[in-house]
Write an enzyme that holds these catalytic residues in place. Structure first.
Site, short mmCIF file in Angstrom:
data_model
loop_
_atom_site.label_atom_id
_atom_site.label_comp_id
_atom_site.label_asym_id
_atom_site.label_seq_id
_atom_site.Cartn_x
_atom_site.Cartn_y
_atom_site.Cartn_z
N ASP A 283 0.87 -1.18 0.00
CA ASP A 283 0.00 0.00 0.00
C ASP A 283 0.91 1.23 0.00
O ASP A 283 2.09 1.15 0.33
CB ASP A 283 -0.94 -0.02 1.22
CG ASP A 283 -2.15 0.92 1.01
OD1 ASP A 283 -2.13 1.74 0.06
OD2 ASP A 283 -3.11 0.84 1.81
C1 BGC Z 1 -5.07 3.26 0.13
C2 BGC Z 1 -5.20 2.22 -0.96
C3 BGC Z 1 -5.08 2.88 -2.30
C4 BGC Z 1 -3.75 3.61 -2.38
C5 BGC Z 1 -3.49 4.30 -3.70
C6 BGC Z 1 -3.85 4.13 -0.05
O1 BGC Z 1 -3.90 5.20 0.80
O2 BGC Z 1 -5.04 2.62 1.38
O3 BGC Z 1 -6.43 1.56 -0.85
O4 BGC Z 1 -5.21 1.94 -3.32
O5 BGC Z 1 -3.73 4.59 -1.36
O6 BGC Z 1 -4.31 5.38 -3.88
#
Ligand code: BGC
Length: 734
Positions: A283
């Site tokens: 993530d």
């Molecule tokens: C989130 C993810 C997301 C990623 C990219 C993160 O803050 O937890 O779910 O896909 O950002 O935007």
């Protein structure tokens, strides 16, 4: 094709025009044998990895941030579509770029990202889950996959499946409720739908990222058996069914180890026990090391140049390799997994590029999703459906129903065509903006009831709203609770004095219908005073038409709750989420309290009655469920049950089969089927039972084991409304 001279058609730019020319391409197939789509994705990936330089490999195992709000010294990577992440192409070998976009409710965008762009918003995840209909989930996935592809994306960060352990979790609206079988089945189908469009789907957030408070520091504490039978079982089922090309490891720690450097989760479970062939990406800000993460199974670091302390999967990983802390074979395996998923999804053969999008058809998919998943929670004296043609006056009240419907916030936010219907609400910046999709229920209710005088009160002035309700035949009160990624709700209450508004309107007019726009269960102190309650969560594209169709009975509600609805926080495993309103979160969250007994199983184990049980939902018709019969088919355990529509309207019913293993306190959902029936029609449903729900996870043998003894099977329209149980003797063993 080997050895044969072949003429290929190639597009050449001649004086600015694209002209199709014939070129002798005798070398082509041999030069790039991995382009042979008759080979397996693994074989193709192996051929390609063998040709790659170390620098090319390192290029593939990290992505760059492609979003807004970036430091000035880190410009947008060249070639990236503004979104979430980008891996540049390797042109020498014909490897396309990876263009990664959020997320599960549509192609995410904000004005800061791609000004003027829009996409079709699906309703919130719980709506899809509440449909209990795998086809609804598949179609929704295919719709957003198609839009992603037509916007040039080949990776969707979509497939949110964290179980609802807490109704206050700010991201419940991205997920699929509290039950591993229901969530796993429906999210798996959504993933299959996405990947049918040659877009890699990313199941997330692996794992136990079940609250937002302290998500970057907190450790989820839970035993192996409990997690295997709950959150991880949901992932297991969805991965089997959907075969997502990638898995996103989450921000939090699990039992003390960061999820993105967790050997148990990534190596032992995902890649060894489940034989998962795809890749794990971190993530955004979830990577914490080079060697440890790489050796624990992380395959690609996401947007590390912005979100991690350093880009671990660059110089630090090269140094770790040189020191012998990481083997070259591990780096090759990372690359193999990424390429393999690209081949498997058809990313090479079906390049994502700008293409026309059929927004009308896609809106119809969103509308059908809401029509299948909205849950009628209360309907006193048959207040609904409304006799719309004869209605003379309707009061529509609250929640900006004159302008649109609320969306959940954070990275999954989709901007619909027409933009934000209520701009300027706080917070305007992350985790905002607060967005209303431009589908105003007021307008749809006016269309639904052409003869009626339909008036609107915004609800700020409670007395004025009550006065309008008093002089109207019916009052439809819209209430909202915004929830968003990165924060949890401190409590279950509706904000902004809406409880007082509903109570005042209901006191003025007993024919009050409440429509809920929310991320998860909320307290309803006024419940007994209102005539009807319709749950639509964040209802997405063309929601207004769907809501009108449901209110008027043009569509019969058939959604069933994918989560239990607690009366109040005292019924929950944790009465509060510490630091949800600020302050320093604790180091750990104790999920061993409920363990595998998430949601309805928790309520059953404690003998607590929730406000509404898991699986509950009303209809405008009545169904009769016949007795449950056991059957086996090819060694697969299944049950048969006859469901009849005993009322006067067509409608859909969900048959839910629960199993209570010997000596167990709680029942578990082990199978389900949804059926649409005309009045008077009945159908015999055959429902396969998921063996893992009959079993326990044996942590010594690392396998699913039947306890052996008398299993109690029961069927009915909700987890608390079941017919006579049938006993089934099963031997102990795997
Ligand atoms: C989130 C993810 C997301 C990623 C990219 C993160 O803050 O937890 O779910 O896909 O950002 O935007």
């Amino acid at each position: 094709m080997k050895g044969k001279a072949k003429t290929a058609l190639r597009c050449a730019i001649v004086m600015g025009l694209c002209t199709w020319i014939g070129v002798a391409a005798a070398q082509q197939p041999d030069a790039r044998p991995w382009n042979d789509s008759k080979l397996s994705p693994d074989a193709r990936a192996r051929l390609l990895v063998a040709q790659m330089t170390q620098d090319e490999k390192f290029q593939l195992i990290r992505s760059y941030y492609a979003g807004p709000d970036r430091p000035s010294d880190k410009p947008m990577p060249k070639g990236a579509i503004a979104s979430a992440g980008y891996v540049p192409p390797i042109e020498r070998l014909g490897i396309p770029a990876l263009e990664e976009s959020d997320a599960g409710l549509g192609v995410a965008s904000s004005d800061r990202m791609r000004p003027g762009d829009s996409a079709t918003p699906l309703p919130a995840g719980p709506v899809t889950a509440a449909s209990w209909d795998p086809q609804v989930a598949y179609r929704g996935g295919a719709m957003i996959g198609n839009e992603a592809h037509g916007k040039g994306f080949n990776v969707l960060l979509a497939g949110g499946i964290n179980l609802m352990r807490d109704p206050r979790n700010g991201r419940n609206f991205e997920y699929a409720g509290e039950d591993p079988l229901l969530a796993g089945t429906l999210v798996g189908e959504a993933i299959r739908g996405i990947q049918s469009q040659h877009v890699i789907s990313t199941i997330k957030h692996f794992a136990l990222n079940d609250q937002e408070t302290g998500r970057n520091t907190i450790s989820a504490q839970i035993g192996e058996k409990a997690m295997r039978e709950s959150d991880l079982l949901a992932f297991e089922i969805a991965i089997e069914r959907g075969k997502p090309g990638s898995v996103m490891c989450s921000y939090n720690k699990v039992n003390g180890d960061w999820a993105c450097e967790n050997d148990y989760l990534m190596n032992q479970l995902l890649k060894r026990d489940w034989a998962y062939p795809g890749f794990v990406m971190s993530d955004w800000g979830g990577a914490h090391s080079a060697a440890k993460a790489a050796n624990a199974g992380l395959d690609q670091e996401s947007a590390g140049e912005i979100f991690d302390k350093e880009v671990y999967f660059d110089a630090p990983l090269r140094q770790a390799l040189a020191r012998g802390e990481v083997k070259q074979s591990r780096v090759d395996d990372m690359v193999q997994r990424i390429l393999r998923s690209m081949f498997a999804a058809g990313v090479f053969e079906h390049p994502a590029r700008k293409a026309p999008i059929d927004s009308k058809a896609n809106l119809a998919v969103a509308r059908a999703t809401l029509e299948a998943g909205a849950v009628l929670l209360r309907n006193q004296d048959g207040l609904l459906p409304l006799d719309a043609a004869r209605l003379e006056s309707v009061a529509v009240i609250g929640a900006h129903a004159d302008k649109g419907v609320l969306a959940g916030g954070g990275s999954s936010l989709v901007t619909a065509m027409g933009g934000n219907a209520v701009p300027g609400l706080a917070p305007k910046t992350w985790p905002g903006p607060v967005m209303y999709h431009p589908y105003p229920p007021l307008k749809a209710i006016r269309t639904m009831a052409p003869k009626a005088n339909v008036q609107y009160a915004d609800g700020d002035d409670v007395a004025a709203a009550a006065a309008l309700a008093a002089k109207s035949q019916v009052a439809v009160v819209f209430v909202q609770k915004w929830s968003t990624e990165s924060v949890d709700a401190p409590d279950l209450a509706l904000p902004d004095g809406q409880d007082a508004l509903v109570a005042a309107v209901a006191a003025a007019n007993p024919h009050t219908i409440v429509v809920l726009e929310n991320g998860g269960p909320v307290a309803m102190p006024w419940l007994d005073q209102v005539g009807a309650v319709l749950e639509v969560w964040y209802p997405g594209g063309d929601a207004a038409s769907a809501i009108a169709n449901l209110l008027s009975g043009k569509v019969n509600p058939s959604g069933r709750l994918p989560m239990s609805w607690a009366r109040d926080a005292s019924q929950l495993p944790r009465a509060e989420i510490p630091a949800a309103t600020g302050g320093t979160p604790p180091d750990t969250v104790d999920y061993a309290i409920e363990g595998a007994d998430v949601g309805y199983r928790w309520f059953q184990s404690r003998g607590i009655k929730p406000l509404f049980p898991f699986g509950y939902g009303l209809s405008y018709t009545t169904f009769h469920h016949g007795p449950l019969r056991l059957a086996t088919h090819d060694g697969q355990l299944q049950v048969a049950v006859d469901v009849a529509n005993a009322g006067k309207r067509a409608g859909a019913e969900v048959a839910q089969v629960y199993v209570r293993p010997p000596a167990a306190k709680v029942r578990r959902l082990a199978g389900f089927a949804k059926v649409f029936l005309q009045p008077g029609e009945h159908r015999e449903l055959t429902i396969p039972l998921e063996k893992r729900l009959l079993s326990d996870f044996d942590t010594n043998g690392h396998r699913w084991l039947l306890r052996g003894g008398q299993y109690e099977l029961s069927e009915g329209p909700s987890s608390e409304d079941l017919g006579a149980p049938v006993s089934l003797a099963l031997p102990a063993g795997p």
